[in-house]
Design a protein around this motif. Sequence first.
Motif, mmCIF file in Angstrom:
data_model
loop_
_atom_site.group_PDB
_atom_site.id
_atom_site.type_symbol
_atom_site.label_atom_id
_atom_site.label_comp_id
_atom_site.label_asym_id
_atom_site.label_seq_id
_atom_site.Cartn_x
_atom_site.Cartn_y
_atom_site.Cartn_z
ATOM 1 N N ARG A 173 0.852 -1.187 0.000
ATOM 2 C CA ARG A 173 0.000 0.000 0.000
ATOM 3 C C ARG A 173 0.891 1.240 0.000
ATOM 4 N NH1 ARG A 173 -2.050 3.620 3.823
ATOM 5 N NH2 ARG A 173 -3.981 4.646 3.134
ATOM 6 N N VAL A 174 0.626 2.148 -0.938
ATOM 7 C CA VAL A 174 1.338 3.414 -1.062
ATOM 8 C C VAL A 174 0.292 4.517 -1.177
ATOM 9 C CG1 VAL A 174 2.982 4.770 -2.427
ATOM 10 C CG2 VAL A 174 3.280 2.288 -2.217
ATOM 11 N N PRO A 175 0.134 5.369 -0.141
ATOM 12 C CA PRO A 175 -0.958 6.351 -0.150
ATOM 13 C C PRO A 175 -0.606 7.619 -0.927
ATOM 14 C CG PRO A 175 0.224 6.501 1.910
ATOM 15 C CD PRO A 175 0.871 5.385 1.137
ATOM 16 N N ALA A 176 -0.451 7.467 -2.251
ATOM 17 C CA ALA A 176 -0.042 8.578 -3.108
ATOM 18 C C ALA A 176 -1.122 8.892 -4.130
ATOM 19 C CB ALA A 176 1.258 8.234 -3.823
ATOM 20 N N GLU A 177 -1.283 10.179 -4.427
ATOM 21 C CA GLU A 177 -2.236 10.616 -5.447
ATOM 22 C C GLU A 177 -1.577 10.826 -6.808
ATOM 23 O OE1 GLU A 177 -5.471 10.972 -5.239
ATOM 24 O OE2 GLU A 177 -5.640 10.460 -3.111
ATOM 25 N N GLY A 190 7.116 14.253 -16.434
ATOM 26 C CA GLY A 190 5.832 14.830 -16.067
ATOM 27 C C GLY A 190 5.217 14.031 -14.932
ATOM 28 N N THR A 191 3.920 14.198 -14.750
ATOM 29 C CA THR A 191 3.203 13.462 -13.711
ATOM 30 C C THR A 191 1.911 12.894 -14.273
ATOM 31 O OG1 THR A 191 2.034 15.445 -12.928
ATOM 32 C CG2 THR A 191 4.130 14.905 -11.843
ATOM 33 N N ARG A 192 1.343 11.950 -13.533
ATOM 34 C CA ARG A 192 0.068 11.334 -13.866
ATOM 35 C C ARG A 192 -0.605 10.926 -12.559
ATOM 36 N NH1 ARG A 192 0.719 6.094 -12.662
ATOM 37 N NH2 ARG A 192 2.804 5.150 -12.876
ATOM 38 N N PRO A 193 -1.891 10.624 -12.576
ATOM 39 C CA PRO A 193 -2.531 10.114 -11.360
ATOM 40 C C PRO A 193 -1.941 8.755 -10.969
ATOM 41 C CG PRO A 193 -4.173 10.930 -12.895
ATOM 42 C CD PRO A 193 -2.871 10.889 -13.650
ATOM 43 N N ALA A 194 -1.666 8.581 -9.690
ATOM 44 C CA ALA A 194 -1.192 7.290 -9.201
ATOM 45 C C ALA A 194 -2.326 6.274 -9.215
ATOM 46 C CB ALA A 194 -0.642 7.440 -7.789
ATOM 47 N N GLU A 195 -1.971 5.006 -9.354
ATOM 48 C CA GLU A 195 -2.964 3.943 -9.417
ATOM 49 C C GLU A 195 -3.727 3.843 -8.095
ATOM 50 O OE1 GLU A 195 0.202 3.673 -10.087
ATOM 51 O OE2 GLU A 195 0.527 2.716 -12.042
ATOM 52 N N ALA A 196 -5.024 3.822 -8.174
ATOM 53 C CA ALA A 196 -5.852 3.656 -6.976
ATOM 54 C C ALA A 196 -5.589 2.315 -6.315
ATOM 55 C CB ALA A 196 -7.327 3.787 -7.325
ATOM 56 N N THR A 197 -5.187 1.317 -7.117
ATOM 57 C CA THR A 197 -4.924 -0.006 -6.542
ATOM 58 C C THR A 197 -3.776 0.036 -5.536
ATOM 59 O OG1 THR A 197 -3.544 -0.500 -8.467
ATOM 60 C CG2 THR A 197 -5.800 -1.316 -8.508
ATOM 61 N N LEU A 198 -2.798 0.926 -5.739
ATOM 62 C CA LEU A 198 -1.710 1.048 -4.775
ATOM 63 C C LEU A 198 -2.184 1.683 -3.478
ATOM 64 C CD1 LEU A 198 1.447 2.073 -6.861
ATOM 65 C CD2 LEU A 198 1.035 -0.081 -5.647
ATOM 66 N N ARG A 199 -3.108 2.620 -3.572
ATOM 67 C CA ARG A 199 -3.653 3.217 -2.348
ATOM 68 C C ARG A 199 -4.486 2.197 -1.560
ATOM 69 N NH1 ARG A 199 -4.317 7.410 -6.012
ATOM 70 N NH2 ARG A 199 -6.558 7.021 -6.298
ATOM 71 N N ASP A 200 -5.210 1.353 -2.296
ATOM 72 C CA ASP A 200 -6.068 0.369 -1.646
ATOM 73 C C ASP A 200 -5.302 -0.867 -1.208
ATOM 74 O OD1 ASP A 200 -8.181 2.066 -2.178
ATOM 75 O OD2 ASP A 200 -8.689 1.065 -4.070
ATOM 76 N N GLY A 201 -4.208 -1.186 -1.913
ATOM 77 C CA GLY A 201 -3.406 -2.362 -1.623
ATOM 78 C C GLY A 201 -3.327 -3.280 -2.815
ATOM 79 N N ALA A 202 -2.108 -3.520 -3.329
ATOM 80 C CA ALA A 202 -1.896 -4.368 -4.494
ATOM 81 C C ALA A 202 -0.964 -5.514 -4.120
ATOM 82 C CB ALA A 202 -1.293 -3.566 -5.645
ATOM 83 N N ARG A 203 -1.257 -6.711 -4.593
ATOM 84 C CA ARG A 203 -0.374 -7.857 -4.368
ATOM 85 C C ARG A 203 0.975 -7.561 -4.992
ATOM 86 N NH1 ARG A 203 0.780 -12.542 -7.271
ATOM 87 N NH2 ARG A 203 1.309 -14.378 -5.994
ATOM 88 N N LEU A 204 2.042 -7.744 -4.216
ATOM 89 C CA LEU A 204 3.371 -7.356 -4.678
ATOM 90 C C LEU A 204 3.766 -8.115 -5.942
ATOM 91 C CD1 LEU A 204 5.716 -5.477 -3.930
ATOM 92 C CD2 LEU A 204 6.708 -7.355 -2.609
ATOM 93 N N GLY A 205 3.371 -9.378 -6.041
ATOM 94 C CA GLY A 205 3.708 -10.158 -7.218
ATOM 95 C C GLY A 205 3.009 -9.709 -8.479
#
Length: 298
Positions: A173-177, A190-205
Amino acid sequence: MTSASPTGAQITLRLGDATAQIAQVGASLRSLRIGGVDLVPPYPLDRPTPACSGVVLTPWPNRVRDGRWDDDGTSRLLAITEPKLNNASHGLLRFTAYEVSHTDAEAVLRATIVPQTGYPYLIETAVTYTLTPDGIEVTHTLTNRSATPAPVALGTHPFVTIGDVDPHDLVLRVPAETAFTTDERMLPTGTRPAEATLRDGARLGDVTLDTGFTDLARDTDGRVRHSLTAPDGRRVTLWQGEGFDYVQVYTTPAYPGQSLAVAIEPMTAPADALNSGLGIRRLAPDETWTLHWGIALG
Protein backbone atom coordinates in the motif's frame (compact mmCIF):
# COMPACT_ATOMS: atom_id res chain seq x y z
CA MET A 1 29.46 -5.61 18.30
CA THR A 2 31.25 -4.94 14.99
CA SER A 3 32.74 -7.06 12.22
CA ALA A 4 34.56 -6.25 8.96
CA SER A 5 33.11 -6.54 5.44
CA PRO A 6 33.27 -4.83 2.01
CA THR A 7 30.79 -2.30 3.42
CA GLY A 8 33.08 -1.47 6.36
CA ALA A 9 32.30 -2.21 9.96
CA GLN A 10 28.90 -3.76 10.67
CA ILE A 11 27.20 -2.45 13.81
CA THR A 12 24.73 -4.84 15.42
CA LEU A 13 21.99 -3.36 17.63
CA ARG A 14 19.89 -5.41 20.05
CA LEU A 15 16.82 -4.70 22.15
CA GLY A 16 14.90 -7.71 23.46
CA ASP A 17 14.02 -9.84 20.43
CA ALA A 18 14.69 -6.94 18.02
CA THR A 19 18.00 -6.77 16.15
CA ALA A 20 19.34 -4.50 13.43
CA GLN A 21 22.59 -4.26 11.53
CA ILE A 22 24.02 -1.02 10.16
CA ALA A 23 26.81 -0.87 7.58
CA GLN A 24 29.49 1.79 8.03
CA VAL A 25 29.76 2.45 4.27
CA GLY A 26 26.77 4.49 3.14
CA ALA A 27 25.28 4.36 6.68
CA SER A 28 23.11 1.55 5.32
CA LEU A 29 20.36 -0.21 7.24
CA ARG A 30 21.36 -3.71 6.08
CA SER A 31 19.02 -5.81 8.24
CA LEU A 32 16.16 -5.53 10.74
CA ARG A 33 14.62 -8.52 12.51
CA ILE A 34 11.79 -8.67 15.06
CA GLY A 35 11.02 -11.94 16.82
CA GLY A 36 13.09 -13.89 14.30
CA VAL A 37 11.27 -12.40 11.28
CA ASP A 38 13.18 -10.22 8.80
CA LEU A 39 11.62 -6.82 8.12
CA VAL A 40 14.64 -5.65 6.11
CA PRO A 41 16.07 -8.47 3.97
CA PRO A 42 19.75 -9.02 4.81
CA TYR A 43 22.41 -9.51 2.16
CA PRO A 44 25.73 -11.42 2.33
CA LEU A 45 28.52 -9.79 4.32
CA ASP A 46 31.12 -10.69 1.69
CA ARG A 47 29.67 -8.52 -1.08
CA PRO A 48 29.09 -4.77 -1.62
CA THR A 49 25.68 -3.30 -0.89
CA PRO A 50 23.26 -4.55 -3.60
CA ALA A 51 20.85 -2.16 -5.33
CA CYS A 52 21.85 0.68 -2.97
CA SER A 53 20.08 -1.23 -0.18
CA GLY A 54 19.52 0.95 2.90
CA VAL A 55 22.00 3.65 1.84
CA VAL A 56 21.63 7.36 2.74
CA LEU A 57 21.31 9.51 -0.41
CA THR A 58 22.40 13.14 -0.04
CA PRO A 59 22.79 16.02 -0.98
CA TRP A 60 20.37 14.71 -3.61
CA PRO A 61 18.55 11.39 -4.07
CA ASN A 62 17.98 9.64 -7.37
CA ARG A 63 19.36 11.12 -10.60
CA VAL A 64 20.64 14.41 -12.06
CA ARG A 65 20.40 14.56 -15.86
CA ASP A 66 23.87 14.54 -17.47
CA GLY A 67 25.23 15.61 -14.06
CA ARG A 68 24.40 19.22 -14.98
CA TRP A 69 22.38 21.58 -12.81
CA ASP A 70 21.68 25.27 -12.40
CA ASP A 71 22.82 26.55 -9.01
CA ASP A 72 20.90 29.80 -8.75
CA GLY A 73 22.27 31.00 -12.08
CA THR A 74 25.63 29.19 -11.99
CA SER A 75 25.98 26.12 -14.21
CA ARG A 76 27.57 23.18 -12.38
CA LEU A 77 28.71 19.74 -13.59
CA LEU A 78 28.74 16.75 -11.23
CA ALA A 79 30.76 13.59 -11.75
CA ILE A 80 28.84 11.00 -13.78
CA THR A 81 28.26 8.07 -11.42
CA GLU A 82 25.69 6.20 -13.54
CA PRO A 83 27.60 5.88 -16.85
CA LYS A 84 25.03 3.59 -18.46
CA LEU A 85 22.43 6.37 -18.38
CA ASN A 86 24.88 9.32 -18.20
CA ASN A 87 23.53 10.62 -14.90
CA ALA A 88 24.89 11.68 -11.52
CA SER A 89 23.16 9.30 -9.15
CA HIS A 90 22.25 9.11 -5.45
CA GLY A 91 24.34 11.90 -3.98
CA LEU A 92 27.92 12.06 -2.71
CA LEU A 93 28.05 9.76 0.34
CA ARG A 94 26.96 6.39 -1.10
CA PHE A 95 30.48 4.92 -0.83
CA THR A 96 31.66 6.93 2.19
CA ALA A 97 32.76 5.19 5.40
CA TYR A 98 30.96 7.10 8.15
CA GLU A 99 32.35 7.75 11.63
CA VAL A 100 30.40 5.52 14.01
CA SER A 101 29.46 5.55 17.68
CA HIS A 102 26.90 3.24 19.24
CA THR A 103 25.32 1.74 22.32
CA ASP A 104 23.47 -1.58 22.51
CA ALA A 105 20.33 -0.20 20.84
CA GLU A 106 21.40 3.02 19.06
CA ALA A 107 23.99 3.93 16.45
CA VAL A 108 25.06 7.40 15.30
CA LEU A 109 26.92 7.71 11.99
CA ARG A 110 28.49 10.98 10.83
CA ALA A 111 29.98 12.08 7.52
CA THR A 112 30.86 15.40 5.90
CA ILE A 113 30.13 16.36 2.31
CA VAL A 114 33.20 18.35 1.29
CA PRO A 115 33.28 20.86 -1.59
CA GLN A 116 34.00 18.93 -4.80
CA THR A 117 33.33 18.71 -8.53
CA GLY A 118 29.90 20.20 -9.21
CA TYR A 119 28.98 20.76 -5.54
CA PRO A 120 31.01 23.52 -3.81
CA TYR A 121 29.39 23.24 -0.36
CA LEU A 122 30.42 21.92 3.05
CA ILE A 123 27.62 19.94 4.71
CA GLU A 124 27.84 18.02 7.99
CA THR A 125 25.49 15.04 8.08
CA ALA A 126 24.45 12.55 10.74
CA VAL A 127 22.04 9.62 10.88
CA THR A 128 20.85 8.03 14.12
CA TYR A 129 19.30 4.55 14.16
CA THR A 130 17.34 3.80 17.33
CA LEU A 131 16.04 0.27 17.80
CA THR A 132 12.55 -0.07 19.31
CA PRO A 133 10.67 -3.18 20.49
CA ASP A 134 8.70 -3.29 17.21
CA GLY A 135 11.14 -1.77 14.70
CA ILE A 136 13.51 1.12 14.20
CA GLU A 137 13.35 4.92 14.21
CA VAL A 138 15.76 6.99 12.12
CA THR A 139 16.80 10.65 12.44
CA HIS A 140 18.85 12.56 9.87
CA THR A 141 20.47 15.96 10.30
CA LEU A 142 22.06 18.17 7.64
CA THR A 143 24.01 21.26 8.73
CA ASN A 144 25.40 23.81 6.29
CA ARG A 145 28.95 24.82 7.23
CA SER A 146 29.44 26.86 4.06
CA ALA A 147 29.63 30.65 3.97
CA THR A 148 26.64 30.83 1.60
CA PRO A 149 23.23 29.09 1.42
CA ALA A 150 23.53 25.49 0.22
CA PRO A 151 20.95 23.50 -1.78
CA VAL A 152 20.28 20.10 -0.19
CA ALA A 153 17.91 17.16 -0.37
CA LEU A 154 17.98 13.71 1.22
CA GLY A 155 16.63 10.25 0.58
CA THR A 156 17.17 6.75 1.91
CA HIS A 157 16.83 3.37 0.22
CA PRO A 158 15.48 0.68 2.59
CA PHE A 159 14.12 -2.63 1.35
CA VAL A 160 11.25 -4.05 3.42
CA THR A 161 9.64 -7.47 3.71
CA ILE A 162 7.97 -9.95 6.05
CA GLY A 163 10.59 -12.61 5.80
CA ASP A 164 8.62 -15.77 6.54
CA VAL A 165 6.05 -15.06 3.78
CA ASP A 166 6.36 -15.51 0.01
CA PRO A 167 6.97 -11.87 -1.00
CA HIS A 168 4.71 -12.27 -4.04
CA ASP A 169 1.76 -12.64 -1.63
CA LEU A 170 2.46 -9.49 0.39
CA VAL A 171 0.05 -6.62 -0.21
CA LEU A 172 1.71 -3.26 -0.89
CA ARG A 173 0.00 0.00 0.00
CA VAL A 174 1.34 3.41 -1.06
CA PRO A 175 -0.96 6.35 -0.15
CA ALA A 176 -0.04 8.58 -3.11
CA GLU A 177 -2.24 10.62 -5.45
CA THR A 178 0.43 11.48 -8.05
CA ALA A 179 3.14 9.49 -9.84
CA PHE A 180 6.05 10.74 -11.96
CA THR A 181 6.40 9.64 -15.57
CA THR A 182 9.95 8.98 -16.78
CA ASP A 183 11.96 8.55 -19.95
CA GLU A 184 14.32 5.74 -20.91
CA ARG A 185 16.98 7.23 -18.59
CA MET A 186 14.61 7.10 -15.60
CA LEU A 187 14.39 10.89 -15.52
CA PRO A 188 11.05 12.65 -14.94
CA THR A 189 9.04 13.88 -17.89
CA GLY A 190 5.83 14.83 -16.07
CA THR A 191 3.20 13.46 -13.71
CA ARG A 192 0.07 11.33 -13.87
CA PRO A 193 -2.53 10.11 -11.36
CA ALA A 194 -1.19 7.29 -9.20
CA GLU A 195 -2.96 3.94 -9.42
CA ALA A 196 -5.85 3.66 -6.98
CA THR A 197 -4.92 -0.01 -6.54
CA LEU A 198 -1.71 1.05 -4.77
CA ARG A 199 -3.65 3.22 -2.35
CA ASP A 200 -6.07 0.37 -1.65
CA GLY A 201 -3.41 -2.36 -1.62
CA ALA A 202 -1.90 -4.37 -4.49
CA ARG A 203 -0.37 -7.86 -4.37
CA LEU A 204 3.37 -7.36 -4.68
CA GLY A 205 3.71 -10.16 -7.22
CA ASP A 206 1.28 -8.34 -9.52
CA VAL A 207 3.17 -5.04 -9.79
CA THR A 208 6.46 -3.93 -11.32
CA LEU A 209 7.63 -0.55 -10.10
CA ASP A 210 10.51 1.88 -10.31
CA THR A 211 8.33 4.90 -9.76
CA GLY A 212 8.41 8.17 -7.86
CA PHE A 213 5.28 9.39 -6.09
CA THR A 214 4.09 12.60 -4.42
CA ASP A 215 0.91 14.15 -3.02
CA LEU A 216 1.18 11.66 -0.17
CA ALA A 217 -1.64 11.29 2.36
CA ARG A 218 -0.54 12.09 5.91
CA ASP A 219 -2.18 10.80 9.05
CA THR A 220 -3.19 13.13 11.90
CA ASP A 221 0.29 12.80 13.44
CA GLY A 222 1.86 14.19 10.24
CA ARG A 223 3.31 10.89 9.09
CA VAL A 224 2.89 9.16 5.74
CA ARG A 225 2.50 5.40 6.17
CA HIS A 226 3.28 2.80 3.50
CA SER A 227 2.79 -0.87 4.30
CA LEU A 228 3.26 -4.50 3.38
CA THR A 229 0.60 -6.88 4.73
CA ALA A 230 0.87 -10.67 4.96
CA PRO A 231 -2.07 -13.00 4.28
CA ASP A 232 -2.31 -13.67 8.04
CA GLY A 233 -2.79 -9.95 8.77
CA ARG A 234 0.68 -9.06 10.01
CA ARG A 235 1.80 -5.71 8.68
CA VAL A 236 5.13 -3.93 8.38
CA THR A 237 4.80 -0.15 8.08
CA LEU A 238 7.38 2.27 6.75
CA TRP A 239 6.53 5.81 7.85
CA GLN A 240 8.06 9.10 6.78
CA GLY A 241 7.82 12.34 8.71
CA GLU A 242 7.53 16.00 7.77
CA GLY A 243 9.87 17.09 4.98
CA PHE A 244 9.73 13.72 3.24
CA ASP A 245 7.15 14.70 0.62
CA TYR A 246 8.17 12.13 -2.00
CA VAL A 247 8.73 8.38 -2.16
CA GLN A 248 10.32 6.07 -4.73
CA VAL A 249 9.04 2.48 -4.87
CA TYR A 250 11.25 -0.08 -6.60
CA THR A 251 10.63 -3.80 -7.12
CA THR A 252 13.28 -6.30 -8.23
CA PRO A 253 13.67 -10.06 -8.62
CA ALA A 254 17.47 -9.67 -8.41
CA TYR A 255 17.97 -8.95 -4.68
CA PRO A 256 20.26 -11.62 -3.18
CA GLY A 257 18.38 -14.37 -1.40
CA GLN A 258 14.95 -12.97 -2.38
CA SER A 259 12.62 -14.11 -5.15
CA LEU A 260 11.13 -10.59 -5.11
CA ALA A 261 12.10 -7.51 -3.14
CA VAL A 262 10.68 -4.02 -2.76
CA ALA A 263 12.38 -0.80 -1.70
CA ILE A 264 10.21 1.99 -0.27
CA GLU A 265 12.42 5.08 -0.35
CA PRO A 266 11.47 8.24 1.59
CA MET A 267 12.80 11.31 -0.23
CA THR A 268 12.64 15.06 0.35
CA ALA A 269 12.94 15.63 -3.42
CA PRO A 270 12.26 13.62 -6.60
CA ALA A 271 14.64 12.70 -9.42
CA ASP A 272 16.46 15.61 -11.12
CA ALA A 273 15.39 17.98 -8.34
CA LEU A 274 18.57 20.05 -8.60
CA ASN A 275 17.18 21.16 -11.96
CA SER A 276 13.46 21.30 -11.24
CA GLY A 277 13.88 22.76 -7.75
CA LEU A 278 11.17 20.44 -6.40
CA GLY A 279 11.84 19.67 -2.75
CA ILE A 280 15.25 21.35 -2.71
CA ARG A 281 15.96 23.28 0.48
CA ARG A 282 18.58 26.01 0.65
CA LEU A 283 20.11 25.87 4.09
CA ALA A 284 21.46 29.13 5.46
CA PRO A 285 25.00 29.10 6.88
CA ASP A 286 25.00 27.04 10.12
CA GLU A 287 21.32 26.08 9.67
CA THR A 288 20.36 22.47 10.51
CA TRP A 289 17.58 20.43 8.91
CA THR A 290 16.24 17.44 10.87
CA LEU A 291 14.21 14.61 9.30
CA HIS A 292 12.60 11.42 10.64
CA TRP A 293 11.37 8.07 9.31
CA GLY A 294 11.04 4.52 10.60
CA ILE A 295 9.86 0.94 10.22
CA ALA A 296 7.51 -0.92 12.56
CA LEU A 297 5.84 -4.33 12.71
CA GLY A 298 2.20 -4.29 13.70
